[in-house]
Design a protein around this motif. Structure first.
Motif, short mmCIF file in Angstrom:
data_model
loop_
_atom_site.label_atom_id
_atom_site.label_comp_id
_atom_site.label_asym_id
_atom_site.label_seq_id
_atom_site.Cartn_x
_atom_site.Cartn_y
_atom_site.Cartn_z
N SER A 48 0.86 -1.18 0.00
CA SER A 48 0.00 0.00 0.00
C SER A 48 0.89 1.23 0.00
O SER A 48 2.11 1.14 -0.02
N GLY B 124 -8.53 -1.64 -9.86
CA GLY B 124 -7.57 -2.65 -9.43
C GLY B 124 -7.51 -3.85 -10.35
O GLY B 124 -8.41 -4.12 -11.15
N ASP C 108 -6.96 -4.41 -4.80
CA ASP C 108 -5.98 -3.33 -4.91
C ASP C 108 -6.61 -2.05 -5.47
O ASP C 108 -5.91 -1.22 -6.06
N GLY D 7 -5.45 -2.85 0.23
CA GLY D 7 -4.02 -3.10 0.15
C GLY D 7 -3.63 -4.52 0.52
O GLY D 7 -4.46 -5.35 0.87
N GLN E 234 2.89 -11.10 -3.76
CA GLN E 234 2.03 -10.20 -4.53
C GLN E 234 2.47 -10.22 -5.98
O GLN E 234 3.65 -10.02 -6.30
#
Length: 830
Positions: free
Chosen positions: A92, A209, A221, A255, A815
């Motif tokens: 984030s 996102g 996201d 996030g 991620q």
């Protein structure tokens, strides 16, 4: 794939008319110009006596046009085009991990400093912000401690906004892209008279996102952010100038979209009831029962005063920085409900920097200065334990208690068997069977525990003071010596109040108890550090403005305290007490115990010695620039971000005894084909290894000597090229034809990095990968249209990975990097 082909077709079609009408007009190009970004954009520096490429250090500068061509929105995207520099996109806006030359950190003290319009940004949580209305960005690699103090051990980033004395008008930029990425920026720059000018700007940025939370279907996201910035510049006289800056930004985002890494072994022969059934090996999309999110309010203000005396420049910068944020993190990253963290930060920081430097053409250029800062930071970080975690802890405590009773009873039962001649091993095996039956007949052993939320209030004030001097002495017409020294003092403290409370429900062999176990920790600890930061450099200058240099300097990152690990400390002592408590119990703590906590939560300052040789060369009559450097760094007490001790509830800072980093970095920039082609190529190689580092774990002591330092890419590579096609150059000379197509610029860029290890054991990592970008820019004078693509080949890669055993099973989460993205920018200037 079909969508990407369609997008590329649109991009190519947009270029066809411009290519068909392209003409050459060499008269409009001055091929004899020596292109140096620092000559075009002259920005007064309050400390340095010379421009960046004239100093004995490795650096790279980007102007507004270059930032536009690379289509960067923030420092994370810009880092891909700087050798030996990595600032991955993950987590984030709270997360601003920067790694330069093997130096970096995810939490606590930063390794890279940031200055915005002369203001030093104090809080690492404020580093990751939206940049707009920018005239120039400088990236300085290597320790900058002599002039800029602690926490610039890896390097320094300087960001400069457009100057309304030099740039006037109104800019409007509207952008849209896939996944409904949208952005709007507006800025007005006005020169009121010869003495006053101002600028006002604002932005909005948002995106739906790329990744969905598989648990609830939400975008994992998505984000929205907005902000505004104002600057007022006033020159009441020829000698005095003042600047007032205020920059506010707000962000709200989902996030930490971390998904589990699934291996081929886990998938192979997985039954239909397995959570791995039907999955493909690799990093999965996130699946968390709580959607992690982050919100931040941030305001940076600064008052700059400059006075030009006879032969000197006196500068002052006073700043106040405010940050208030909120983070919710699903700490197990799983669809099960183990635990989550809520963190709130409230920061106020005051800084003052005063410097005076010579302004003459003599053989001695000098700078003196002093810096002071005080930061108030309050952090509330309660940890919440949910049903799955309490069930896991209950099973663990029950197992401890049952095994303890079983072994105790078995020893008593086995003693007469052994006396009668039975071998001890056979006697113990038989005795355990008898003891197990006795425990079962007596009612068994069941212990349920419920951990209540662990509150945490932490005040971590920091005071820093430094004084410095640097001299540049011309030993000959070509040889210059740079001598610098700084003394930095920092005082850190932690004032904490935290507690834990567990409710027990015990049924042991027919005896029922319901004790409550509590623990409260409240104390203040402080520490202070002082460092001398020297620098010695030699620069040999060539006639064409190029040079070679050698430098030796010291870097320093302040020590401090880990408050992230208090939940781990409390959980450890609560679990130990639960094994023996037979009634309500409040765990006592004496001074010796608090001293032990102080030693446990503190981490030491990190220091490094940097040895560097390099060159800034002007080739082909100034049409080509080559910047290269080789370095070796000896690092002591390297600060590392690792999962905290027994249970892994979050990260903590620890120190590796000794490590080293060495490498090469080079950047080649230039123009060709009558200045229609602009190109750049950069490469960085970093070898960062532990020399002395070991860690104690539940399975024993692990030696990490000679392992690679995690989060540091071994190779960084970037290349970009822009070619301008003149369509109607005559329109440049006819202001009445405002919206005629003047030129089209097409460009490609490539950015790659790796291999990057994610842990100290070097058991997980990301291989080298590269992403390709492209853009086509049409110049209509007041209107500019830029069609761009990121990750053209849809490369799949991980930007970050972490291992966690907080749930009793070790999982690896990562991620994914952003996939293919396309968008268009419409920019107006009037």
């Amino acid at each position: 794939m079909n969508k990407r082909l369609l997008y590329l077709g649109i991009l190519c079609t947009a270029l066809l008319p411009a290519t068909a009408n392209a003409t050459d007009n060499d008269e409009l190009n001055d091929t004899s110009r020596v292109y140096d970004i620092e000559e075009v954009f002259v920005i007064e520096q309050p400390k340095e006596a010379f421009r960046l490429r004239q100093q004995p250090l490795s650096s790279l500068s980007f102007n507004g046009g270059q930032l536009k061509g690379l289509n960067v929105q923030d420092l994370r995207q810009l880092s891909a085009f700087v050798p030996s520099f990595a600032m991955p996109e993950y987590g984030s806006r709270l997360t601003s991990s920067m790694y330069v030359r093997g130096i970096g950190s995810r939490i606590n003290s930063p390794a890279v400093g940031i200055y915005v319009d002369g203001m030093p940004i104090q809080n690492k949580s404020a580093f990751n912000f939206h940049i707009y209305g920018i005239e120039r960005v400088d990236v300085l690699n290597g320790p900058q401690g002599t002039l800029y103090g602690m926490n610039t051990e890896g390097g320094l980033i300087r960001i400069y906004s457009k100057n309304p004395f030099e740039y006037q008008g109104t800019d409007v930029k509207l952008s849209v892209g896939n996944k409904f990425w949208r952005k709007a920026e507006v800025g007005h720059y006005a020169r009121l008279n010869d003495k006053a000018a101002f600028s006002l700007s604002a932005f909005y940025d948002g995106q739906n996102g790329f990744f969905r939370n598989q648990f609830n279907g939400k975008r994992a996201d998505a984000f929205d952010e907005f902000g505004g910035k104002g600057r007022f510049l006033w020159n009441p006289g020829e000698r005095l100038s003042l600047s007032l800056t205020a920059d506010y930004q707000y962000v709200r985002q989902n996030g930490f979209p971390y998904g589990q890494i699934v291996t081929e072994e886990q998938i192979a022969d997985a039954p239909i009831t397995s959570p791995y059934y039907g999955l493909k090996a690799g990093t999965q999309h996130p699946s968390q029962n709580r959607q992690s999110n982050y919100r931040r309010n941030m305001l940076n203000t600064g008052l700059g005063i400059s006075y030009k005396g006879d032969g000197y420049l006196l500068s002052s910068m006073t700043s106040w920085q405010f940050l208030k944020d909120y983070m919710l993190m699903d700490m197990d990253y799983l669809p099960r409900d183990f635990m989550h963290l809520e963190q709130r930060q409230h920061q106020n920081a005051l800084t003052e920097e005063l410097s005076i430097k010579s302004k003459n053409t003599g053989n001695w250029q000098w700078t003196f200065g002093a810096f002071g800062s005080y930061e108030w930071l309050k952090t509330q970080a309660p940890v919440f334990f949910e049903g799955d975690m309490n069930a896991f802890l209950s099973r663990m405590i029950t197992g401890y208690a049952y095994n303890g009773m079983l072994n105790s009873m078995a020893k008593r039962i086995a003693q007469p068997m052994i006396k009668n001649g039975m071998p001890e091993s056979e006697a113990m095996a038989a005795a355990k069977k008898i003891a197990a039956e006795n425990i079962k007949r007596a009612g068994g052993c069941t212990i349920n525990m419920m951990m209540e939320p662990i509150p945490g209030l932490f005040h971590t004030p920091t005071f820093n003071f430094g004084v410095y001097h640097e001299s540049n002495i011309n030993l000959t017409e070509r040889l210059r010596a740079t001598l610098g020294l700084r003394y930095d003092y920092s005082h850190v403290a932690i004032d904490y109040e935290t507690s834990a409370r567990v409710l027990m429900d015990e049924n042991v062999m027919g005896v029922s108890l319901k004790p409550t176990i509590t623990s409260t920790l409240a104390r203040r600890h402080s520490n202070h550090f002082g460092q001398l930061l020297p620098k010695v450099g030699m620069t040999y200058r060539f006639d064409n403005g190029g040079n070679v240099y050698a430098t030796w300097s010291k870097g320093y990152r302040a020590g401090g305290y880990n408050f992230q690990m208090f939940s781990d400390i409390l959980q450890s002592e609560i679990s130990a007490a639960a094994n023996t408590a037979r009634g309500d119990y409040d765990i006592p703590h004496d001074d010796a115990y608090y001293d032990k906590i102080a030693r446990t939560i503190e981490y030491k300052p990190e220091t490094s010695w940097n040895y560097e040789v390099g060159a800034h060369l002007n080739l082909m009559g100034g049409q080509m620039k080559l910047d290269a450097a080789a370095y070796y760094m000896q690092i002591r007490n390297q600060q590392l971000s690792v999962m905290s001790g027994n249970y892994g509830f979050g990260r903590m800072m620890t120190n590796a005894g000794r490590s080293h980093s060495c490498g090469l970095e080079a950047t080649l920039r230039g123009k060709a084909l009558a200045d229609k082609l602009n190109y750049a190529l950069s490469y960085g190689f970093t070898s960062a290894r532990f020399d002395e580092y070991a860690d104690s774990t539940s399975t024993g002591r692990i030696d990490y000597n000679d392992n690679k330092v995690p989060f540091v890419p071994q190779h960084t590579l970037s290349a970009n090229a822009d070619y301008r096609i003149d369509v109607d150059p005559a329109a440049l000379l006819d202001p009445s034809n405002k919206f005629r197509l003047r030129s089209v610029t097409v460009g490609l860029n490539l950015a790659g990095q790796g291999k990057t290890y994610w842990d100290e054991a070097n058991s997980i990592g990301q291989n080298f990968y590269a992403t390709l970008g492209a853009h086509a820019d049409a110049d209509f004078g007041p209107l500019n249209i830029n069609l761009w693509v990121r990750n053209l080949t849809d490369t799949r890669y991980d930007t970050f990975a972490v291992q966690s055993a907080a749930t009793g099973t070790r999982y690896t989460f990562a991620q994914l990097g952003n996939p293919f993205q396309i968008g268009v920018d419409l920019s107006f200037h009037f």
